[in-house]
Structure formats: C-alpha cells, structure tokens
Design an enzyme around this catalytic site. Structure first.
Site, PDB file in Angstrom:
ATOM      1  CE  LYS A 179      -1.601   2.971   2.065  1.00 56.57           C
ATOM      2  NZ  LYS A 179      -1.434   4.414   1.761  1.00 56.57           N
ATOM      3  CD  GLU A 253      12.457   0.358  10.810  1.00 55.09           C
ATOM      4  OE1 GLU A 253      12.915   1.437  11.215  1.00 55.09           O
ATOM      5  OE2 GLU A 253      13.031  -0.728  11.000  1.00 55.09           O
ATOM      6  CD  GLU A 385       9.729  12.406  12.171  1.00 53.52           C
ATOM      7  OE1 GLU A 385       8.548  12.043  12.190  1.00 53.52           O
ATOM      8  OE2 GLU A 385      10.654  11.694  11.746  1.00 53.52           O
TER       9      GLU A 385
HETATM   10  P1  NAD Z   1       2.257   8.659   7.650  1.00 51.85           P
HETATM   11  O1  NAD Z   1       2.306   7.930   8.937  1.00 51.85           O
HETATM   12  O2  NAD Z   1       1.289   9.789   7.523  1.00 51.85           O
HETATM   13  O3  NAD Z   1       1.867   7.657   6.453  1.00 51.85           O
HETATM   14  C1  NAD Z   1       2.611   6.495   6.208  1.00 51.85           C
HETATM   15  C2  NAD Z   1       1.759   5.530   5.404  1.00 51.85           C
HETATM   16  O4  NAD Z   1       0.609   5.170   6.166  1.00 51.85           O
HETATM   17  C3  NAD Z   1       1.223   6.112   4.089  1.00 51.85           C
HETATM   18  O5  NAD Z   1       1.113   5.071   3.148  1.00 51.85           O
HETATM   19  C4  NAD Z   1      -0.156   6.588   4.477  1.00 51.85           C
HETATM   20  O6  NAD Z   1      -1.030   6.685   3.370  1.00 51.85           O
HETATM   21  C5  NAD Z   1      -0.578   5.493   5.444  1.00 51.85           C
HETATM   22  N1  NAD Z   1      -1.574   5.881   6.439  1.00 51.85           N
HETATM   23  C6  NAD Z   1      -1.734   7.093   7.024  1.00 51.85           C
HETATM   24  N2  NAD Z   1      -2.738   7.025   7.922  1.00 51.85           N
HETATM   25  C7  NAD Z   1      -3.197   5.750   7.899  1.00 51.85           C
HETATM   26  C8  NAD Z   1      -4.216   5.060   8.620  1.00 51.85           C
HETATM   27  N3  NAD Z   1      -4.966   5.660   9.540  1.00 51.85           N
HETATM   28  N4  NAD Z   1      -4.383   3.758   8.344  1.00 51.85           N
HETATM   29  C9  NAD Z   1      -3.621   3.101   7.444  1.00 51.85           C
HETATM   30  N5  NAD Z   1      -2.654   3.713   6.730  1.00 51.85           N
HETATM   31  C10 NAD Z   1      -2.451   5.017   6.960  1.00 51.85           C
HETATM   32  O7  NAD Z   1       3.744   9.084   7.328  1.00 51.85           O
HETATM   33  P2  NAD Z   1       4.286   9.933   6.105  1.00 51.85           P
HETATM   34  O8  NAD Z   1       3.889  11.358   6.345  1.00 51.85           O
HETATM   35  O9  NAD Z   1       3.902   9.277   4.822  1.00 51.85           O
HETATM   36  O10 NAD Z   1       5.873   9.754   6.272  1.00 51.85           O
HETATM   37  C11 NAD Z   1       6.644  10.489   7.142  1.00 51.85           C
HETATM   38  C12 NAD Z   1       6.880   9.714   8.423  1.00 51.85           C
HETATM   39  O11 NAD Z   1       7.493   8.470   8.123  1.00 51.85           O
HETATM   40  C13 NAD Z   1       7.846  10.432   9.356  1.00 51.85           C
HETATM   41  O12 NAD Z   1       7.358  10.348  10.660  1.00 51.85           O
HETATM   42  C14 NAD Z   1       9.135   9.626   9.218  1.00 51.85           C
HETATM   43  O13 NAD Z   1       9.986   9.699  10.320  1.00 51.85           O
HETATM   44  C15 NAD Z   1       8.600   8.260   9.003  1.00 51.85           C
HETATM   45  N6  NAD Z   1       9.619   7.417   8.369  1.00 51.85           N
HETATM   46  C16 NAD Z   1      10.279   6.510   9.145  1.00 51.85           C
HETATM   47  C17 NAD Z   1      11.274   5.711   8.586  1.00 51.85           C
HETATM   48  C18 NAD Z   1      12.023   4.698   9.421  1.00 51.85           C
HETATM   49  O14 NAD Z   1      12.712   3.852   8.840  1.00 51.85           O
HETATM   50  N7  NAD Z   1      11.934   4.714  10.724  1.00 51.85           N
HETATM   51  C19 NAD Z   1      11.605   5.860   7.239  1.00 51.85           C
HETATM   52  C20 NAD Z   1      10.921   6.793   6.480  1.00 51.85           C
HETATM   53  C21 NAD Z   1       9.915   7.563   7.069  1.00 51.85           C
END
Ligand code: NAD
Length: 497
Positions: A179, A253, A385
């Site tokens: 996804k 992650e 963050e």
């Molecule tokens: P996000 O949590 O908003 O979304 C991540 C994914 O989850 C996307 O595919 C999104 O569409 C989906 N999503 C969002 N809400 C959801 C829900 N309620 N149910 C199911 N799926 C849902 O994060 P983002 O804004 O896309 O990415 C940035 C974040 O990712 C930052 O916090 C960053 O630190 C983190 N990140 C962590 C790592 C790691 O390895 N630790 C790597 C890259 C990014």
C-alpha cells in the site's frame, strides 16, 4: 522511455485489473504544483481481491515452497531492471515527491539497489533450517514464511522503503500487498511492472494505493498475517492497536528526532560538512536525520559560523536543477507543518540563527532552511519530529549533560557522535539509547539492522534481522539418532542453495 504516469488499473493477482470504483488519486508535483499523473484508488472490494490473491498464492504455491535461490533469481532480475532504468526512476521520484535530482540518483535509487544487493547476498546463507541437540532433546528448527504481508509505506523515500519491505518478504517466501502513500503511487506501480516483467508468479505481489480508511481495512484484514509499516509514530500506534485485535505480527519503523553529539575534540570542518547529508538530505525529509545538534559552550559560536556557511552552500529551488540541494516539501501540508514549527521556535524563545523566512519561489511547496540556537530540551522544536530543513542546536556544559540531552527524547531511531578519539566516541555512543549510532558520519551499511528504540518503532529491518522479521521459527522434536542423520542431510541441503 519514461516510466508511466497514468494508470487506470490496479496490480492484483499478477495482472493490471479494472478497479471496482471510479475514484482516482491525483499525483501533484511539489516543485510545480502541476498534476503529473493519476492512479485508481482501491476500494475495500479491491483490497479483498488483493488479499485473496496473496492468500491463494501463499496457500497454493509455488512461491513459499520454491528454493530460496529461485526466488532470489526473480528479485535479481528486478534489481537489474531498476539499475537499467536508474535515471527514469530518479526523474519520476523527483517529479513525484520533490527530492533534488542528484539526491534522487543516490538515495532514492542507489540506496534501494544497494539494499537489494545486500538482501540477495544475505539470503544465500540465511539459516532456513538447523539442527539443535542437547541432553534434553533434539530438534529440527525451520524458519517458515510468516504468510501474507501488508506493507504500508510513506512518501519520503518511496522506492527504498518499498524494497526494504518487499525484498525480504518475498525472499523468505511470503506474499505481499503493498500500500504506497497516496503522494507516491507511481513509483510503486513502476516497481510492480518490473516484477511482472521479471516473471513473478501470480498473486505474489499486489499494489493497492488507498485512502486511510481503506488502508485501515487492509491492516485489519483477517487474511493478513503481518503488517510491516513505515511512517509516523501516530499512525504506527494506531495500526499496531488494530493488529493487536488479530494478533497480526508487526514491524514498525517510525519517526525520529536524532541527536548529533559533537565532542570538543571533533574536527569541526569535517563534522559540519557531514551534516550536509546527515541533517539535511532529501530537504530534511528522512526519518534518521540528525536534527538536534549538541555542542559545548566552548565551541558553540565557531560551530554556528560553520553551519551558516553550510546552509548558504545549499541552493534551494527546482529539484530538477542538479545544483539544487534543498527542494520543495513533498506536500503542501508538510510545508505548512514546517512553517508551523518555525513559528513555534520563534514564539518559544529560541534564537533564530539562520533562515526562518518565507521562500521566494513562485511555485512549489518550499520551506526556508532554518537553524535555531539556544534551544531548550523541552521546546517543541527539540522534542517533536519536524520532517523538514529545520535544525535545533542545544548547548551542553559537559559530556554527561550531552548524553542526557541526546537521550531526552521520546524517539530512539538514530544518533551520531563526532570526535577525534574513536574509542571514546564508541563509549559515548554506547550510552545513547537509539537503534543506530554513527561515528564521525560513518554509515553502518545494509548488512546491519535498522530500527528504533522507544517511540521510533518495533522490530528491525536490513541485515539478517530484516529477513528474520518475515519468518516464523518452527521446532520439530526428534529422536537423537534421527536428528544426527538429518544434521548431515541439512548440511547437504544448505550447500545446494
Ligand atoms: P504517515 O504515517 O502519515 O503515512 C505512512 C503511510 O501510512 C502512508 O502510506 C499513508 O497513506 C498510510 N496511512 C496514514 N494514515 C493511515 C491510517 N490511519 N491507516 C492506514 N494507513 C495510513 O507518514 P508519512 O507522512 O507518509 O511519512 C513520514 C513519516 O514516516 C515520518 O514520521 C518519518 O519519520 C517516518 N519514516 C520513518 C522511517 C524509518 O525507517 N523509521 C523511514 C521513512 C519515514
């Protein structure tokens, strides 16, 4: 030939099939704010089809029972196909999420290729089975694929994170429903296309871009055995609680707010230069960036001067311009979040040392690279963050205080120590509660596990640990003499891989 930008079908069961609803997701380029592509939005019905296809491919095979090296051969073809299309992927990702093009080539395409190489090497010696004998009994221990994996990935490094999950899941014999983030579905579809061309059996990989509600439906689906999620801590918490209901296995992650501890004996020029990537790559949109910079009172002013020079040497602008080092934020919302934090830093009383203004670009979701000094440990800009080019400098009196500051965070993803005394640096790193600590800007590489302490996640990716995340160990109790014979057979079996 460029990679496709417009899709009217979803990748399910090894084919491009018509979605069950007419809803679409538009992809908007953050540098120009122009629509550059569109994909269907999957409905719950499409998710049922995707999970059903992955379930059938897992239950009926051949994927989970194929020899690991046969599975690896298909991933190797995908690896080579990405390498051939390196520039196309870099351009697509720069269009899709705004990463500066030179960084797209390196971290958006070079990194996933290196990750694939690492997993392909590690699978050759992965212990799918071993024999254990003690005075209390003998066992054959096997590692079986966990089953159907839902992989939910973010927009910031779309190909890297997709590979980070899909490669170990497939190599260990799992089937996957991927996804992608709604901001970056084109990269995921391009990857699906390469898997199809590489001859991946039907149903082994399925790609369904979807809304939050439909994504939650996927995560709560009883046909899913494991969730592997990369994204924000807030969403990770919510999805883990859903997984708790079905006891779905999870790897999370999540976010980070990593500290760089700059010791008094650090080489200041080399330290600051390494922050170019360690703190500001991908325009500040990487989970592991060092966004809290800890410096002693003694070297503070000298450090800020050098940091000013660094930021001034990083042009902001059109991400397709190879001289640009800071591109737009990936979404308008992210740009607003970053502006909100710059405002919070000012109103909480931190000193604005660099930036903090409004970018002048006519189009695109830009944020001004910004450095705050005199940041106190409990300010929002020190604890939360930001995910943009905003750095917080905190002063320390002595080393214990520096380590306490580094650990004063709900997160525990990454960290760094800069010093000219490597033994001492390692001792300081040992007191930092994070999954990775880099000494003098050195990467741990892809054979080492990556993951978070505290609110930065659960589980590990990369390295052998990254493969272990997709298997269930299973023990068979055996009579001693039978186990001894199997030990020999096992060696022969392992040698045949
Ligand atoms: P996000 O949590 O908003 O979304 C991540 C994914 O989850 C996307 O595919 C999104 O569409 C989906 N999503 C969002 N809400 C959801 C829900 N309620 N149910 C199911 N799926 C849902 O994060 P983002 O804004 O896309 O990415 C940035 C974040 O990712 C930052 O916090 C960053 O630190 C983190 N990140 C962590 C790592 C790691 O390895 N630790 C790597 C890259 C990014």
């Amino acid at each position: 030939m460029t990679l496709a930008r417009n899709y009217d079908a979803l990748f399910i069961d090894g084919r491009w099939i018509k979605p069950s609803s007419s809803e679409t997701i538009k992809v908007i380029s953050p540098g120009t704010e122009a629509v550059i592509g569109s994909v269907p939005a999957a409905s719950t019905e499409d998710v049922d089809r995707a999970v059903g296809a992955a379930r059938t491919a897992f239950e009926n095979g051949p994927w989970p029972t194929m020899a690991p090296m046969e599975r690896a051969e298909i991933l190797r073809r995908v690896r080579d196909a990405i390498a051939e299309r390196r520039e196309d992927f870099a351009t697509l990702i720069t269009d899709e999420m705004g990463s500066p093009i030179t960084q797209s080539r390196a971290i958006q395409v070079g990194t996933p290729l290196a990750l694939l190489d690492s997993y392909l090497e590690l699978i050759e010696t992965f212990p799918f089975r071993d024999i254990r004998t003690t005075s209390s009994g003998s066992a054959l221990v096997t590692r079986e694929p966990v089953g159907v994996v839902a992989a939910v990935v973010p927009w910031n490094v779309p190909l890297t994170v997709a590979i980070q999950k899909v490669a170990p899941a497939l190599l260990t014999g799992c089937t996957v429903v991927l996804k992608p983030a709604t901001e970056t579905p084109l990269t995921a579809f391009a990857l699906a296309q390469l898997f199809q061309e590489a001859g991946l059996p039907q149903g082994v990989l399925n790609v369904v871009p979807a809304s939050r509600e439909v994504s939650e439906y996927l995560v709560s689906h009883p046909g899913v055995d494991k969730l592997t999620f990369t994204g924000s801590t807030a969403v990770g918490r919510r999805l883990a609680s859903i997984c708790g209901q079905n006891l779905t296995r999870v790897t999370l992650e999540l976010g980070g707010k990593s500290a760089a501890v700059i010791l008094d004996d650090a080489d200041m020029d080399a330290t600051v230069e390494s922050l170019r990537l360690a703190s500001l790559r991908n325009s500040g949109q990487i989970c592991s960036l060092k966004t809290r910079l800890l410096i002693s009172n003694r070297r503070h002013d000298e450090f800020i001067d050098r940091l000013r020079g660094l930021v001034e040497s990083m042009p902001v602008g059109d991400p397709h311009d190879p001289s640009v080092q800071i591109g737009p934020m990936a979404t308008a919302r992210q740009r607003d979040v970053v502006q909100g934090y710059i405002q919070a830093g000012k109103s909480e009383g931190a000193t604005l040392a660099i930036g903090g203004g409004h970018p002048t670009q006519e189009h695109g979701w830009f944020a001004d690279p910004t450095v705050f000094t005199d940041v106190k440990p409990d300010m929002k800009i020190a604890l939360e963050e930001i995910f943009g080019p905003v750095l917080s400098v905190l002063r320390y009196d002595d080393e214990d205080m520096a380590i306490n500051l580094a650990n004063h965070s709900p997160y525990g993803l990454n960290g760094a120590v800069f010093t000219s005394d490597l033994d001492h640096g390692l001792a300081v790193a040992g007191r930092i509660r994070t999954g990775t600590v880099e000494i003098n800007g050195s990467s741990a590489g892809f054979h080492a596990p990556v993951g978070g302490f505290k609110d930065s996640g659960i589980g590990r990716e990369a390295g052998q640990e990254g493969l272990e995340a997709y298997v269930e160990p299973k023990s068979y109790g055996l009579p001693h003499d039978f186990a001894a014979g199997l030990g020999q057979a096992n060696k022969a079996h392992a040698d045949s891989f």
